[in-house]
Design a protein around this motif. Sequence first.
Motif, PDB file in Angstrom:
ATOM      1  N   PHE A  12       0.830  -1.202   0.000  1.00 42.39           N
ATOM      2  CA  PHE A  12       0.000   0.000   0.000  1.00 42.39           C
ATOM      3  C   PHE A  12       0.867   1.255   0.000  1.00 42.39           C
ATOM      4  O   PHE A  12       0.643   2.181  -0.785  1.00 42.39           O
ATOM      5  CB  PHE A  12      -0.929   0.010   1.214  1.00 42.39           C
ATOM      6  N   VAL A  13       1.865   1.299   0.871  1.00 41.50           N
ATOM      7  CA  VAL A  13       2.720   2.490   0.987  1.00 41.50           C
ATOM      8  C   VAL A  13       3.497   2.730  -0.310  1.00 41.50           C
ATOM      9  O   VAL A  13       3.579   3.866  -0.805  1.00 41.50           O
ATOM     10  CB  VAL A  13       3.672   2.361   2.194  1.00 41.50           C
ATOM     11  N   ALA A  14       4.050   1.684  -0.881  1.00 43.90           N
ATOM     12  CA  ALA A  14       4.815   1.831  -2.119  1.00 43.90           C
ATOM     13  C   ALA A  14       3.927   2.301  -3.261  1.00 43.90           C
ATOM     14  O   ALA A  14       4.315   3.181  -4.045  1.00 43.90           O
ATOM     15  CB  ALA A  14       5.485   0.512  -2.484  1.00 43.90           C
ATOM     16  N   CYS A  15       2.734   1.745  -3.352  1.00 42.17           N
ATOM     17  CA  CYS A  15       1.836   2.127  -4.441  1.00 42.17           C
ATOM     18  C   CYS A  15       1.193   3.485  -4.197  1.00 42.17           C
ATOM     19  O   CYS A  15       0.846   4.184  -5.142  1.00 42.17           O
ATOM     20  CB  CYS A  15       0.785   1.049  -4.653  1.00 42.17           C
ATOM     21  N   PHE A  16       1.045   3.868  -2.931  1.00 42.66           N
ATOM     22  CA  PHE A  16       0.566   5.209  -2.620  1.00 42.66           C
ATOM     23  C   PHE A  16       1.556   6.241  -3.157  1.00 42.66           C
ATOM     24  O   PHE A  16       1.170   7.242  -3.765  1.00 42.66           O
ATOM     25  CB  PHE A  16       0.380   5.374  -1.108  1.00 42.66           C
ATOM     26  N   ALA A  17       2.834   5.988  -2.957  1.00 40.35           N
ATOM     27  CA  ALA A  17       3.850   6.891  -3.486  1.00 40.35           C
ATOM     28  C   ALA A  17       3.842   6.894  -5.012  1.00 40.35           C
ATOM     29  O   ALA A  17       4.042   7.934  -5.646  1.00 40.35           O
ATOM     30  CB  ALA A  17       5.227   6.491  -2.957  1.00 40.35           C
ATOM     31  N   PHE A  18       3.585   5.746  -5.615  1.00 44.77           N
ATOM     32  CA  PHE A  18       3.552   5.655  -7.078  1.00 44.77           C
ATOM     33  C   PHE A  18       2.375   6.430  -7.658  1.00 44.77           C
ATOM     34  O   PHE A  18       2.429   6.877  -8.808  1.00 44.77           O
ATOM     35  CB  PHE A  18       3.495   4.191  -7.507  1.00 44.77           C
ATOM     36  N   MET A  28      -9.318   8.776  -5.324  1.00 48.72           N
ATOM     37  CA  MET A  28      -8.619   7.643  -5.939  1.00 48.72           C
ATOM     38  C   MET A  28      -7.231   7.457  -5.341  1.00 48.72           C
ATOM     39  O   MET A  28      -6.671   6.371  -5.419  1.00 48.72           O
ATOM     40  CB  MET A  28      -8.509   7.833  -7.449  1.00 48.72           C
ATOM     41  N   LEU A  29      -6.691   8.504  -4.742  1.00 46.45           N
ATOM     42  CA  LEU A  29      -5.358   8.433  -4.146  1.00 46.45           C
ATOM     43  C   LEU A  29      -5.297   7.402  -3.020  1.00 46.45           C
ATOM     44  O   LEU A  29      -4.266   6.793  -2.776  1.00 46.45           O
ATOM     45  CB  LEU A  29      -4.952   9.815  -3.635  1.00 46.45           C
ATOM     46  N   LEU A  30      -6.403   7.184  -2.342  1.00 46.28           N
ATOM     47  CA  LEU A  30      -6.450   6.170  -1.283  1.00 46.28           C
ATOM     48  C   LEU A  30      -6.968   4.828  -1.775  1.00 46.28           C
ATOM     49  O   LEU A  30      -6.579   3.782  -1.271  1.00 46.28           O
ATOM     50  CB  LEU A  30      -7.312   6.656  -0.122  1.00 46.28           C
ATOM     51  N   ALA A  32      -6.796   3.493  -4.965  1.00 43.37           N
ATOM     52  CA  ALA A  32      -5.936   2.785  -5.927  1.00 43.37           C
ATOM     53  C   ALA A  32      -4.913   1.891  -5.232  1.00 43.37           C
ATOM     54  O   ALA A  32      -4.746   0.725  -5.623  1.00 43.37           O
ATOM     55  CB  ALA A  32      -5.265   3.786  -6.865  1.00 43.37           C
ATOM     56  N   PRO A  33      -4.201   2.354  -4.185  1.00 45.56           N
ATOM     57  CA  PRO A  33      -3.244   1.465  -3.523  1.00 45.56           C
ATOM     58  C   PRO A  33      -3.895   0.321  -2.751  1.00 45.56           C
ATOM     59  O   PRO A  33      -3.244  -0.686  -2.478  1.00 45.56           O
ATOM     60  CB  PRO A  33      -2.475   2.375  -2.567  1.00 45.56           C
ATOM     61  N   LEU A  34      -5.176   0.461  -2.418  1.00 46.97           N
ATOM     62  CA  LEU A  34      -5.867  -0.656  -1.757  1.00 46.97           C
ATOM     63  C   LEU A  34      -5.931  -1.879  -2.667  1.00 46.97           C
ATOM     64  O   LEU A  34      -5.912  -3.012  -2.188  1.00 46.97           O
ATOM     65  CB  LEU A  34      -7.274  -0.241  -1.335  1.00 46.97           C
ATOM     66  N   GLY A  35      -6.010  -1.649  -3.967  1.00 46.80           N
ATOM     67  CA  GLY A  35      -5.987  -2.762  -4.917  1.00 46.80           C
ATOM     68  C   GLY A  35      -4.669  -3.515  -4.866  1.00 46.80           C
ATOM     69  O   GLY A  35      -4.638  -4.745  -4.976  1.00 46.80           O
ATOM     70  N   ALA A  36      -3.576  -2.783  -4.676  1.00 50.62           N
ATOM     71  CA  ALA A  36      -2.262  -3.426  -4.561  1.00 50.62           C
ATOM     72  C   ALA A  36      -2.193  -4.277  -3.300  1.00 50.62           C
ATOM     73  O   ALA A  36      -1.675  -5.398  -3.318  1.00 50.62           O
ATOM     74  CB  ALA A  36      -1.166  -2.375  -4.552  1.00 50.62           C
ATOM     75  N   SER A  37      -2.729  -3.755  -2.210  1.00 48.23           N
ATOM     76  CA  SER A  37      -2.757  -4.523  -0.958  1.00 48.23           C
ATOM     77  C   SER A  37      -3.624  -5.766  -1.098  1.00 48.23           C
ATOM     78  O   SER A  37      -3.260  -6.843  -0.624  1.00 48.23           O
ATOM     79  CB  SER A  37      -3.287  -3.660   0.187  1.00 48.23           C
ATOM     80  N   LEU A  38      -4.769  -5.616  -1.760  1.00 46.84           N
ATOM     81  CA  LEU A  38      -5.652  -6.760  -1.979  1.00 46.84           C
ATOM     82  C   LEU A  38      -4.964  -7.826  -2.832  1.00 46.84           C
ATOM     83  O   LEU A  38      -5.022  -9.021  -2.514  1.00 46.84           O
ATOM     84  CB  LEU A  38      -6.941  -6.298  -2.651  1.00 46.84           C
ATOM     85  N   GLY A  39      -4.312  -7.400  -3.892  1.00 47.24           N
ATOM     86  CA  GLY A  39      -3.607  -8.352  -4.756  1.00 47.24           C
ATOM     87  C   GLY A  39      -2.515  -9.092  -4.022  1.00 47.24           C
ATOM     88  O   GLY A  39      -2.359 -10.312  -4.180  1.00 47.24           O
TER      89      GLY A  39
END
Length: 154
Positions: A12-18, A28-30, A32-39
């Motif tokens: 989540f943190v890495a993708c939040f920065a991305f 969407m800033l919050l 979008a990274p939730l999808g990375a955490s879910l994956g």
Amino acid sequence: MSELFLPCVYAFVACFAFCFVVNIRGRMLLFAPLGASLGWLVYIAAAPAASELLCYFFATLAVSIYAEIMARLHRAPATGFLLVGLLPLVPGGGIYYTMEYCISGDTAMFLETGLHTFGIAGSLALGVLVVSSIVRFYSVVRRHLRQKAGLPPA
């Protein structure tokens, strides 16, 4: 317990920065990274029961479904959610080591690592393809049925 959720927090943190790099703004800033955490959570949860390529496929299915749902809820393209959500699953290390073996002349390891990396990339592409095809088919059928019933397209 922490070995399951801590990597998801890191994703989540890495993708939040991305998100700042690809210019994602607002709510969407919050999301979008939730999808990375879910994956990443799906990948870790599937790891004991499935092969590595299947883990990548299941994780990509989860991220793609999440991206399609968030795209409908936020009235935004699913591509932004997919781009950020798939980032932790991209086989960057495999690509690096494939090229390292190629340059050093280790043909056997080059082929082995290259094929494995290609398999991971194929799993990612297939997961996105399956979900987007189902969503596209559903929307075409729904539009056709609405036209048949004399309703305006939604």
